[in-house]
Design a protein around this motif. Structure first.
Motif, PDB file in Angstrom:
ATOM      1  N   GLY A   1       0.806  -1.212   0.000  1.00  0.00           N
ATOM      2  CA  GLY A   1       0.000   0.000   0.000  1.00  0.00           C
ATOM      3  C   GLY A   1       0.837   1.259   0.000  1.00  0.00           C
ATOM      4  O   GLY A   1       0.358   2.325   0.407  1.00  0.00           O
ATOM      5  N   GLY A   2       2.089   1.174  -0.469  1.00  0.00           N
ATOM      6  CA  GLY A   2       2.984   2.319  -0.497  1.00  0.00           C
ATOM      7  C   GLY A   2       2.945   3.057  -1.823  1.00  0.00           C
ATOM      8  O   GLY A   2       2.067   2.836  -2.659  1.00  0.00           O
ATOM      9  N   THR A   3       3.932   3.926  -2.023  1.00  0.00           N
ATOM     10  CA  THR A   3       3.975   4.803  -3.187  1.00  0.00           C
ATOM     11  C   THR A   3       5.264   4.594  -3.962  1.00  0.00           C
ATOM     12  O   THR A   3       6.358   4.641  -3.374  1.00  0.00           O
ATOM     13  N   LEU A   4       5.158   4.354  -5.256  1.00  0.00           N
ATOM     14  CA  LEU A   4       6.326   4.355  -6.127  1.00  0.00           C
ATOM     15  C   LEU A   4       6.701   5.807  -6.385  1.00  0.00           C
ATOM     16  O   LEU A   4       5.927   6.567  -6.961  1.00  0.00           O
ATOM     17  N   HIS A   5       7.892   6.216  -5.934  1.00  0.00           N
ATOM     18  CA  HIS A   5       8.317   7.605  -6.013  1.00  0.00           C
ATOM     19  C   HIS A   5       9.418   7.735  -7.064  1.00  0.00           C
ATOM     20  O   HIS A   5      10.447   7.060  -6.982  1.00  0.00           O
ATOM     21  N   THR A   6       9.191   8.596  -8.047  1.00  0.00           N
ATOM     22  CA  THR A   6      10.141   8.751  -9.143  1.00  0.00           C
ATOM     23  C   THR A   6      10.463  10.226  -9.347  1.00  0.00           C
ATOM     24  O   THR A   6       9.835  10.892 -10.173  1.00  0.00           O
ATOM     25  N   PRO A   7      11.426  10.762  -8.608  1.00  0.00           N
ATOM     26  CA  PRO A   7      11.804  12.160  -8.813  1.00  0.00           C
ATOM     27  C   PRO A   7      12.335  12.364 -10.227  1.00  0.00           C
ATOM     28  O   PRO A   7      13.206  11.619 -10.674  1.00  0.00           O
ATOM     29  N   PRO A   8      11.821  13.365 -10.959  1.00  0.00           N
ATOM     30  CA  PRO A   8      12.227  13.532 -12.358  1.00  0.00           C
ATOM     31  C   PRO A   8      13.600  14.141 -12.532  1.00  0.00           C
ATOM     32  O   PRO A   8      14.199  14.020 -13.600  1.00  0.00           O
ATOM     33  N   ARG A   9      14.127  14.793 -11.505  1.00  0.00           N
ATOM     34  CA  ARG A   9      15.429  15.444 -11.624  1.00  0.00           C
ATOM     35  C   ARG A   9      16.375  14.929 -10.553  1.00  0.00           C
ATOM     36  O   ARG A   9      15.948  14.572  -9.448  1.00  0.00           O
TER      37      ARG A   9
END
Length: 421
Positions: free
Chosen positions: A238-246
């Motif tokens: 139930g977590g979040t896939l986090h993908t910072p673009p920079r």
């Protein structure tokens, strides 16, 4: 119709699984899309994917993927059909993968930077007759390819569809992914992985590393093996896939996250770690998981110099795969005393063997090719050529193209690469 052309049917070579496989109560009847749906029902407003400042909730992803799956079924996608997913946006890539799985298809993920001959090779190996891509991928595919382009026009048509009553159509033993190896040449192949194998793999990581109910940060582009591994770890919790673009946002998020976790390859992590080292009083994430080849000792030493309170785990997944064969956790006091290329002990439901030239199992200390089988690994190979190895009990015997030996403490040491076959 939302496709440029109606996709033709074409079952992925290997098809649906029929033989019995070892079961565990927690994985008895789950598919990957069912795991996501369960979280979406429990917390629809929770963020499934955060790409920079923009988020996609579980509820919206569930709705959109069911509508897109309905469009795929109406367009001709059959149970077991391979469907290429080629997106340069993490949110679209997640929705596309969920839709393919709900429709009973087999996801063939393609990194967005692949083009030209690389796309032709993937299409040839997979036998895929349909492609789901982002707007930027439209021109990469031949005009004759049946495309579902995830642009505003397509979403306008998809939003009015009611979910097909037959969805979801996959079972736990059906193939979920066909991962195509990066390498070209005569050994180019793909590996079929069923839903249950992912469940075994993710359950082992949750048990050994912990619940990823916060952010799981990645640097890799959409649909890469590490991104897929990270996202299913996040979704299972139930977590979040986090993908910072920079790069700057990535470094800041890691330096001060405290409770988040991150998934990188050793090659990806080295420059990120040096950037974190320049951040005053960096805290670091709760844990870093390195997936891919052996973890260099210098990287382990540098990790504990920069973020000494962050757990460091290395998962050996040959050929850039998403499914780990072995794993080990390093510690501040003991992790740097091990031999340079020790990769740890086998994962649960993975059977690792060191084989000699004729396929004989070698005892500890003897060097041979590292091979593996088991219900937490791919069950079939597509377009694999070269020397055949016997099948192990419960599945295909996979080759790592790495030489290694067992140490007396029960850990595996990689000693080099295999000679060209």
């Amino acid at each position: 119709m939302i496709t440029d052309q109606a996709p033709a049917g074409g079952r992925a070579r290997g098809g649906a699984r029929t033989e019995e496989r070892p079961a565990r109560p927690w994985a008895q009847s789950l598919t990957l899309d069912a795991v996501f749906s369960r979280v979406a029902r429990r917390r629809p407003a929770g963020i499934a994917v955060r790409e920079g400042a923009v988020g996609l909730s579980y509820g919206k992803a569930e709705l959109r993927s069911a509508q897109l799956a309905t469009a795929l079924v109406r367009g001709g996608v059959q149970l077991g059909d391979p469907v290429i997913v080629h997106c340069d946006d993490h949110r679209q890539a997640v929705v596309a993968q969920l839709a393919v799985l709900k429709a009973g298809g087999v996801c063939v993920p393609v990194p967005p930077e692949v083009s030209g001959p690389g796309l032709e090779r993937i299409a040839d190996i997979s036998g895929a007759q349909a492609v789901v891509c982002g707007p930027a991928g439209r021109s990469a595919w031949r005009s004759g390819s049946p495309l579902v382009v995830l642009d505003a026009d397509t979403w306008g048509k998809v939003r009015v569809l009611r979910a097909d009553p037959s969805l979801p159509r996959s079972g736990p033993m059906d193939p979920a992914y066909l991962l195509i190896a990066d390498e070209d040449g005569p050994d180019a192949s793909g590996q079929l992985i069923d839903h249950r194998a992912w469940q075994f793999s993710m359950a082992a990581r949750i048990q050994q590393v912990g619940v990823a109910d916060g952010a799981v940060t990645v640097r890799e582009r959409p649909t890469g093996p590490r991104t897929i591994s990270a996202m299913w770890w996040a979704f299972a919790c139930g977590g979040t896939l986090h993908t910072p673009p920079r790069a700057g946002e990535l470094v800041r998020s890691l330096a001060w996250s405290g409770t988040a976790v991150a998934v990188f390859s050793p090659e990806e992590y080295a420059p990120v770690l040096e950037a974190v080292a320049l951040t005053p009083e960096a805290v670091g994430p709760r844990a870093v998981v390195l997936v891919g080849g052996p973890c260099p000792r210098e990287l382990v030493e540098r990790h504990f110099q920069v973020v000494p309170t962050t757990r460091l785990r290395a998962e050996f997944a040959p050929a850039g795969g998403a499914m780990p064969w072995t794993a080990m956790e390093f510690s501040l006091l003991e992790g740097t005393k091990l031999p340079e290329f020790t990769v740890g002990s086998p994962m649960p439901n993975v059977h690792v063997q060191v084989l000699g030239p004729e396929g004989a199992v070698l005892p500890p200390g003897r060097i041979g090719e590292v091979c593996a089988a088991g219900p937490a690994l791919p069950f079939d190979s597509v377009r694999a050529v070269g020397r055949e190895l016997p099948e192990a009990d419960g599945g295909l015997m996979l080759r790592s193209a790495r030489m290694g030996r067992w140490r007396t403490d029960g850990t595996l040491e990689i000693t080099g690469t295999c000679a060209a076959r």
